[in-house]
Design an enzyme around this catalytic site. Sequence first.
Site, PDB file in Angstrom:
ATOM      1  N   HIS A   1     -35.767  26.833  68.253  1.00 37.80           N
ATOM      2  CA  HIS A   1     -35.718  25.414  68.626  1.00 37.80           C
ATOM      3  C   HIS A   1     -34.679  25.238  69.712  1.00 37.80           C
ATOM      4  O   HIS A   1     -33.574  25.779  69.607  1.00 37.80           O
ATOM      5  CB  HIS A   1     -35.324  24.556  67.419  1.00 37.80           C
ATOM      6  CG  HIS A   1     -36.234  24.744  66.251  1.00 37.80           C
ATOM      7  ND1 HIS A   1     -37.511  24.239  66.216  1.00 37.80           N
ATOM      8  CD2 HIS A   1     -36.066  25.405  65.089  1.00 37.80           C
ATOM      9  CE1 HIS A   1     -38.083  24.565  65.072  1.00 37.80           C
ATOM     10  NE2 HIS A   1     -37.225  25.289  64.361  1.00 37.80           N
TER      11      HIS A   1
ATOM     12  N   ALA B   1     -33.946  22.119  60.265  1.00 40.47           N
ATOM     13  CA  ALA B   1     -33.976  23.419  60.939  1.00 40.47           C
ATOM     14  C   ALA B   1     -33.208  23.417  62.260  1.00 40.47           C
ATOM     15  O   ALA B   1     -33.163  24.430  62.939  1.00 40.47           O
ATOM     16  CB  ALA B   1     -35.433  23.809  61.189  1.00 40.47           C
TER      17      ALA B   1
ATOM     18  N   ASN C   1     -40.910  18.116  62.339  1.00 43.73           N
ATOM     19  CA  ASN C   1     -39.891  17.166  61.864  1.00 43.73           C
ATOM     20  C   ASN C   1     -38.670  17.219  62.775  1.00 43.73           C
ATOM     21  O   ASN C   1     -37.995  16.213  62.993  1.00 43.73           O
ATOM     22  CB  ASN C   1     -39.501  17.492  60.422  1.00 43.73           C
ATOM     23  CG  ASN C   1     -40.650  17.224  59.476  1.00 43.73           C
ATOM     24  OD1 ASN C   1     -40.875  16.088  59.101  1.00 43.73           O
ATOM     25  ND2 ASN C   1     -41.408  18.251  59.128  1.00 43.73           N
TER      26      ASN C   1
HETATM   27  N1  NDP Z   1     -36.578  18.526  58.859  1.00 41.80           N
HETATM   28  C1  NDP Z   1     -36.870  19.787  59.138  1.00 41.80           C
HETATM   29  O1  NDP Z   1     -36.227  20.419  59.980  1.00 41.80           O
HETATM   30  C2  NDP Z   1     -37.996  20.468  58.433  1.00 41.80           C
HETATM   31  C3  NDP Z   1     -38.810  19.777  57.577  1.00 41.80           C
HETATM   32  N2  NDP Z   1     -39.814  20.411  56.900  1.00 41.80           N
HETATM   33  C4  NDP Z   1     -40.665  19.600  56.006  1.00 41.80           C
HETATM   34  O2  NDP Z   1     -40.508  20.091  54.698  1.00 41.80           O
HETATM   35  C5  NDP Z   1     -41.758  20.110  54.048  1.00 41.80           C
HETATM   36  C6  NDP Z   1     -41.732  21.056  52.878  1.00 41.80           C
HETATM   37  O3  NDP Z   1     -41.596  22.374  53.341  1.00 41.80           O
HETATM   38  P1  NDP Z   1     -41.899  23.598  52.372  1.00 41.80           P
HETATM   39  O4  NDP Z   1     -41.128  23.487  51.124  1.00 41.80           O
HETATM   40  O5  NDP Z   1     -41.750  24.808  53.202  1.00 41.80           O
HETATM   41  O6  NDP Z   1     -43.449  23.335  52.065  1.00 41.80           O
HETATM   42  P2  NDP Z   1     -44.306  23.814  50.799  1.00 41.80           P
HETATM   43  O7  NDP Z   1     -45.732  23.645  51.212  1.00 41.80           O
HETATM   44  O8  NDP Z   1     -43.816  25.118  50.297  1.00 41.80           O
HETATM   45  O9  NDP Z   1     -43.959  22.724  49.679  1.00 41.80           O
HETATM   46  C7  NDP Z   1     -44.379  21.395  49.710  1.00 41.80           C
HETATM   47  C8  NDP Z   1     -44.230  20.866  48.299  1.00 41.80           C
HETATM   48  O10 NDP Z   1     -44.398  19.445  48.254  1.00 41.80           O
HETATM   49  C9  NDP Z   1     -45.308  19.112  47.205  1.00 41.80           C
HETATM   50  N3  NDP Z   1     -45.935  17.819  47.529  1.00 41.80           N
HETATM   51  C10 NDP Z   1     -46.757  17.527  48.554  1.00 41.80           C
HETATM   52  N4  NDP Z   1     -47.104  16.223  48.517  1.00 41.80           N
HETATM   53  C11 NDP Z   1     -46.469  15.682  47.442  1.00 41.80           C
HETATM   54  C12 NDP Z   1     -46.418  14.376  46.861  1.00 41.80           C
HETATM   55  N5  NDP Z   1     -47.123  13.364  47.386  1.00 41.80           N
HETATM   56  N6  NDP Z   1     -45.657  14.176  45.769  1.00 41.80           N
HETATM   57  C13 NDP Z   1     -44.942  15.192  45.227  1.00 41.80           C
HETATM   58  N7  NDP Z   1     -44.956  16.458  45.721  1.00 41.80           N
HETATM   59  C14 NDP Z   1     -45.710  16.700  46.814  1.00 41.80           C
HETATM   60  C15 NDP Z   1     -46.255  20.298  47.166  1.00 41.80           C
HETATM   61  O11 NDP Z   1     -46.911  20.394  45.920  1.00 41.80           O
HETATM   62  P3  NDP Z   1     -48.530  20.330  45.712  1.00 41.80           P
HETATM   63  O12 NDP Z   1     -49.168  20.713  47.007  1.00 41.80           O
HETATM   64  O13 NDP Z   1     -48.776  21.261  44.596  1.00 41.80           O
HETATM   65  O14 NDP Z   1     -48.790  18.914  45.349  1.00 41.80           O
HETATM   66  C16 NDP Z   1     -45.240  21.430  47.320  1.00 41.80           C
HETATM   67  O15 NDP Z   1     -44.574  21.680  46.109  1.00 41.80           O
HETATM   68  C17 NDP Z   1     -42.737  20.466  55.192  1.00 41.80           C
HETATM   69  O16 NDP Z   1     -44.054  20.030  54.902  1.00 41.80           O
HETATM   70  C18 NDP Z   1     -42.145  19.729  56.372  1.00 41.80           C
HETATM   71  O17 NDP Z   1     -42.705  18.433  56.508  1.00 41.80           O
HETATM   72  C19 NDP Z   1     -40.014  21.759  57.028  1.00 41.80           C
HETATM   73  C20 NDP Z   1     -39.228  22.482  57.873  1.00 41.80           C
HETATM   74  C21 NDP Z   1     -38.189  21.893  58.697  1.00 41.80           C
HETATM   75  O1  OAA Z   2     -38.645  24.810  60.001  1.00 40.45           O
HETATM   76  C1  OAA Z   2     -38.752  24.745  61.227  1.00 40.45           C
HETATM   77  O2  OAA Z   2     -38.431  25.688  61.980  1.00 40.45           O
HETATM   78  C2  OAA Z   2     -39.209  23.474  61.893  1.00 40.45           C
HETATM   79  C3  OAA Z   2     -40.262  22.734  61.210  1.00 40.45           C
HETATM   80  O3  OAA Z   2     -41.107  23.273  60.535  1.00 40.45           O
HETATM   81  C4  OAA Z   2     -40.275  21.276  61.385  1.00 40.45           C
HETATM   82  O4  OAA Z   2     -39.599  20.776  62.299  1.00 40.45           O
HETATM   83  O5  OAA Z   2     -40.981  20.610  60.605  1.00 40.45           O
END
Ligand code: NDP
Ligand code: OAA
Length: 264
Positions: free
Chosen positions: A216, A120, A186
């Site tokens: 951010h 992000a 993250n």
């Molecule tokens: N680097 C960055 O800038 C950012 C990073 N992120 C990260 O991305 C992640 C995902 O975001 P988003 O898609 O919006 O979240 P969602 O909650 O929409 O999706 C998360 C998915 O991961 C699955 N999941 C969770 N644990 C496991 C596992 N152990 N094995 C396989 N699948 C799993 C969930 O399925 P189920 O619950 O059905 O098991 C679900 O399908 C966030 O949690 C965050 O940590 C987000 C935004 C910014």
């Molecule tokens: O998506 C965003 O804006 C940031 C976020 O959730 C993350 O850093 O995990």
Amino acid sequence: MQRIGMIGYGAVAGYVAREAERNGFEVAAVIARPGREAAARAALGGVTVVNAAADLPEALDVVVDCAGHDGVRAHGADTLARGLPLVTVSVGALADNELYAGLTAAAKRGGTRLHLATGAIGALDALSAAAAGDLQEVSYTGRKPPAGWRGSAAEEVLDLDRLDAPAVHFEGSARDCALAYPKNANVAASVALAGLGLDATKARLIADPTIARNIHEITASGDFGRFRFTIEGMGMPDNPKSSALTAMSVVRAIRNRTEALVIG
Ligand SMILES: NC(=O)C1=CN([C@@H]2O[C@H](COP(=O)(O)OP(=O)(O)OC[C@H]3O[C@@H](n4cnc5c(N)ncnc54)[C@H](OP(=O)(O)O)[C@@H]3O)[C@@H](O)[C@H]2O)C=CC1
Ligand SMILES: O=C([O-])CC(=O)C(=O)O
């Protein structure tokens, strides 16, 4: 044609899968938690669903983790040790030293790489170049509307339903920030890993009822000079916690694997 494996099938993964296929990649398989196979199939359209990296098909070119910290913790090392490159958005999970060591060792064992998607945030290129010189100070501030902090540690210190002004709910190191807010910070870890490291990078998180986007900001200073970078990210329609740019950064990372010219 590049064949992709995925970990997770949520908001970020859904966007990545759709765009990957539109760009001529094949989503060949997804790792889901046991019991979640039907949900994964429904979300990603009939794809092969497995529960472990060992069960991913042989001929994959890359695996993308869009599952958050649990996903990379459970499947990251096994994926890398198989020799499969892994692109992850779950950058904050690397604030756990043991996991960091396990993932980098597995990548070396597998003769492959862990690619931290820019997610992000932006300006990580400038920050990592600046860190090749003497980088003196880096601060990160993450600001989201109250709804973006639901289900997070912010709820332990704030009543998100009754905020009428911006409220700081975390101030400390990027490491503590990333570990305490696995779904929201993250970016703090990405800024830290690009620049001064997880302990020396200052992080601040704010719930702000006056904004509609995820804002951010990075400020950095050092021998290179100084910069301030701000981004106002739209949340994903199906998960306002995650900015849409996160998913776009994964699409960019996989497209970069095949393009003749790569920026950054
Ligand atoms: N680097 C960055 O800038 C950012 C990073 N992120 C990260 O991305 C992640 C995902 O975001 P988003 O898609 O919006 O979240 P969602 O909650 O929409 O999706 C998360 C998915 O991961 C699955 N999941 C969770 N644990 C496991 C596992 N152990 N094995 C396989 N699948 C799993 C969930 O399925 P189920 O619950 O059905 O098991 C679900 O399908 C966030 O949690 C965050 O940590 C987000 C935004 C910014
Ligand atoms: O998506 C965003 O804006 C940031 C976020 O959730 C993350 O850093 O995990």
